[in-house]
Design a protein around this motif. Structure first.
Motif, mmCIF file in Angstrom:
data_model
loop_
_atom_site.group_PDB
_atom_site.id
_atom_site.type_symbol
_atom_site.label_atom_id
_atom_site.label_comp_id
_atom_site.label_asym_id
_atom_site.label_seq_id
_atom_site.Cartn_x
_atom_site.Cartn_y
_atom_site.Cartn_z
ATOM 1 N N LEU A 111 0.860 -1.233 -0.232
ATOM 2 C CA LEU A 111 0.072 0.052 0.180
ATOM 3 C C LEU A 111 0.780 1.155 -0.148
ATOM 4 O O LEU A 111 2.058 1.184 0.664
ATOM 5 N N PRO A 112 0.297 2.410 -0.537
ATOM 6 C CA PRO A 112 1.085 3.585 -0.590
ATOM 7 C C PRO A 112 1.543 4.051 0.773
ATOM 8 O O PRO A 112 0.679 4.253 1.748
ATOM 9 N N ARG A 113 2.755 4.276 0.826
ATOM 10 C CA ARG A 113 3.164 4.935 2.412
ATOM 11 C C ARG A 113 2.528 6.208 2.657
ATOM 12 O O ARG A 113 2.339 6.291 3.847
ATOM 13 N N ASP A 114 2.307 6.931 1.673
ATOM 14 C CA ASP A 114 1.920 8.399 2.145
ATOM 15 C C ASP A 114 0.232 8.229 2.012
ATOM 16 O O ASP A 114 -0.366 9.277 2.272
ATOM 17 N N GLY A 115 -0.327 7.289 1.927
ATOM 18 C CA GLY A 115 -1.996 7.085 1.856
ATOM 19 C C GLY A 115 -2.489 7.563 0.636
ATOM 20 O O GLY A 115 -3.744 7.626 0.351
ATOM 21 N N ILE A 116 -1.669 8.007 -0.413
ATOM 22 C CA ILE A 116 -2.275 8.559 -1.466
ATOM 23 C C ILE A 116 -2.259 7.768 -2.734
ATOM 24 O O ILE A 116 -1.182 7.227 -3.167
ATOM 25 N N VAL A 117 -3.532 7.861 -3.356
ATOM 26 C CA VAL A 117 -3.593 6.868 -4.942
ATOM 27 C C VAL A 117 -3.672 7.959 -5.949
ATOM 28 O O VAL A 117 -4.800 8.375 -5.736
ATOM 29 N N THR A 118 -2.909 7.938 -6.903
ATOM 30 C CA THR A 118 -3.194 8.899 -7.984
ATOM 31 C C THR A 118 -3.539 8.098 -9.339
ATOM 32 O O THR A 118 -2.706 7.097 -9.755
ATOM 33 N N LEU A 119 -4.672 8.159 -9.897
ATOM 34 C CA LEU A 119 -5.102 7.745 -11.121
ATOM 35 C C LEU A 119 -4.414 8.056 -12.368
ATOM 36 O O LEU A 119 -4.742 9.537 -12.552
ATOM 37 N N ARG A 120 -3.692 7.610 -13.125
ATOM 38 C CA ARG A 120 -3.299 8.097 -14.218
ATOM 39 C C ARG A 120 -3.590 7.331 -15.541
ATOM 40 O O ARG A 120 -3.453 6.187 -15.529
ATOM 41 N N SER A 121 -3.862 8.012 -16.608
ATOM 42 C CA SER A 121 -4.330 7.341 -17.876
ATOM 43 C C SER A 121 -2.987 7.168 -18.836
ATOM 44 O O SER A 121 -2.237 7.866 -19.067
ATOM 45 N N HIS A 122 -2.919 5.796 -18.902
ATOM 46 C CA HIS A 122 -1.590 5.545 -20.056
ATOM 47 C C HIS A 122 -2.144 5.167 -21.433
ATOM 48 O O HIS A 122 -1.557 4.926 -22.234
ATOM 49 N N ASP A 123 -3.567 5.434 -21.437
ATOM 50 C CA ASP A 123 -4.447 5.283 -22.890
ATOM 51 C C ASP A 123 -5.329 6.143 -23.007
ATOM 52 O O ASP A 123 -6.355 5.816 -22.246
ATOM 53 N N GLY A 124 -5.282 7.184 -23.540
ATOM 54 C CA GLY A 124 -6.437 8.266 -23.513
ATOM 55 C C GLY A 124 -7.490 7.964 -24.207
ATOM 56 O O GLY A 124 -8.539 8.587 -24.022
ATOM 57 N N ARG A 125 -7.730 6.592 -24.873
ATOM 58 C CA ARG A 125 -8.856 6.142 -25.344
ATOM 59 C C ARG A 125 -10.252 5.837 -24.432
ATOM 60 O O ARG A 125 -11.200 5.760 -24.824
ATOM 61 N N TYR A 126 -9.667 5.471 -23.040
ATOM 62 C CA TYR A 126 -10.410 5.020 -22.127
ATOM 63 C C TYR A 126 -10.317 5.867 -20.764
ATOM 64 O O TYR A 126 -9.527 6.186 -20.453
ATOM 65 N N PRO A 127 -11.676 6.503 -20.343
ATOM 66 C CA PRO A 127 -11.914 7.186 -19.263
ATOM 67 C C PRO A 127 -11.370 6.659 -18.019
ATOM 68 O O PRO A 127 -11.537 5.220 -17.775
ATOM 69 N N LEU A 128 -10.853 7.333 -16.872
ATOM 70 C CA LEU A 128 -10.311 6.858 -15.643
ATOM 71 C C LEU A 128 -11.805 6.652 -14.789
ATOM 72 O O LEU A 128 -12.544 7.032 -15.239
ATOM 73 N N PRO A 129 -11.529 5.956 -13.930
ATOM 74 C CA PRO A 129 -12.817 5.524 -12.984
ATOM 75 C C PRO A 129 -13.318 6.914 -12.593
ATOM 76 O O PRO A 129 -12.572 8.109 -12.170
ATOM 77 N N ASP A 130 -14.722 6.967 -12.550
ATOM 78 C CA ASP A 130 -15.454 8.362 -12.454
ATOM 79 C C ASP A 130 -15.437 8.812 -10.703
ATOM 80 O O ASP A 130 -15.609 7.758 -9.988
ATOM 81 N N PRO A 131 -15.071 10.059 -10.440
ATOM 82 C CA PRO A 131 -15.020 10.356 -9.010
ATOM 83 C C PRO A 131 -16.341 10.182 -8.240
ATOM 84 O O PRO A 131 -16.371 9.735 -7.000
#
Length: 259
Positions: free
Chosen positions: A183-203
């Motif tokens: 698990l991330p040590r700082d408790g932060i998860v950043t969602l990043r897109s590696h393929d712009g054709r597909y949207p990220l999980p919605d907030p």
């Protein structure tokens, strides 16, 4: 508003029971069970292909890594990276709420979606997510299989921060010592897109998941629902000998099973 109105009429417990029935149990029951325990070959070929394609699209978007732990998909890991494992396409709104096979299930699932729309209106007004849309990429996270199980059981949630696509990872209870180092040590998860054709999980979908997780654990509903699920999973041979089995809730869970 609902809580205020019900409190005025002395029916606050009724509202809690309504929310537990239509949202808490409904979203918890099948959570973490797709696609990890779905045998795609047992489903129609078109549906199986669709699920496999969805998983691949979301893995491409997420860089073939678990969005929380960074663990690689074995087929795409760098040769010198030993952090790899089985990845799942984890639904935020569970896969089981995307279809029904008879009138009873239709009414049950419509009631659940009605509650989702009422208490999380942006899911309909902005995202326009409906019953048939649970397989949209916005409703999917790529997760390492053990983390998928924790996410589906609402033992971990992602709470929004002031920065879009940046979330605080919140855990409930004790996380296995095997998983904790990932698990991330700082408790932060950043969602990043590696393929712009597909949207990220919605907030808004992650906000729903986080709200349900917080309510489950703050109200004690998590423990009650876990007991109901244990009854359901062990009900093949009969009911609890001490008479503690919640028959009505057990039947409600049965309607939400995937098999």
């Amino acid at each position: 508003m609902d809580a205020h109105n019900m409190a005025q009429t002395g029916n606050l417990r009724q509202l809690r029971d309504h929310l537990e029935e239509t949202l808490l149990r409904a979203l918890r029951a099948p959570g973490g069970r797709t696609p990890a325990t779905i045998t795609l070959s047992a489903r129609p070929a078109a549906e199986a292909a669709g699920q496999a394609g969805l998983k691949e699209r979301c893995q491409e978007r997420d860089g073939h890594r678990c969005v929380i732990s960074g663990i690689w998909d074995p087929a795409h890991r760098p040769e010198d990276d030993i952090m790899f494992g089985s990845l799942n396409a984890a639904h935020i709104i569970p896969f089981a709420l995307g279809s029904f096979s008879n009138e009873v299930e239709r009414q049950q699932i419509n009631a659940i979606w009605g509650a989702i729309y009422r208490y999380f209106p942006s899911i309909r007004s902005r995202l326009q997510l409906e019953i048939a849309d649970v397989n949209r990429e916005e409703n999917i996270l790529t997760l390492y299989r053990p983390l998928h199980e924790l996410f589906g059981a609402f033992h971990i949630v992602l709470e929004k921060t002031e920065t879009r696509d940046r979330y605080h990872l919140k855990t409930f209870g004790t996380i296995s010592g095997v998983l904790a180092p990932h698990l991330p040590r700082d408790g932060i998860v950043t969602l990043r897109s590696h393929d712009g054709r597909y949207p990220l999980p919605d907030p808004s979908l992650l906000a729903l998941h986080a709200a349900i997780g917080n309510i489950l654990h703050a109200t004690g509903s998590a423990e009650r629902i876990e007991k109901i699920l244990r009854d359901f999973e062990g009900a093949s041979g009969g009911l609890a000998p001490d008479g503690s089995t919640d028959i009505g809730s057990l039947l409600s869970m049965r309607l939400l099973s995937l098999d």
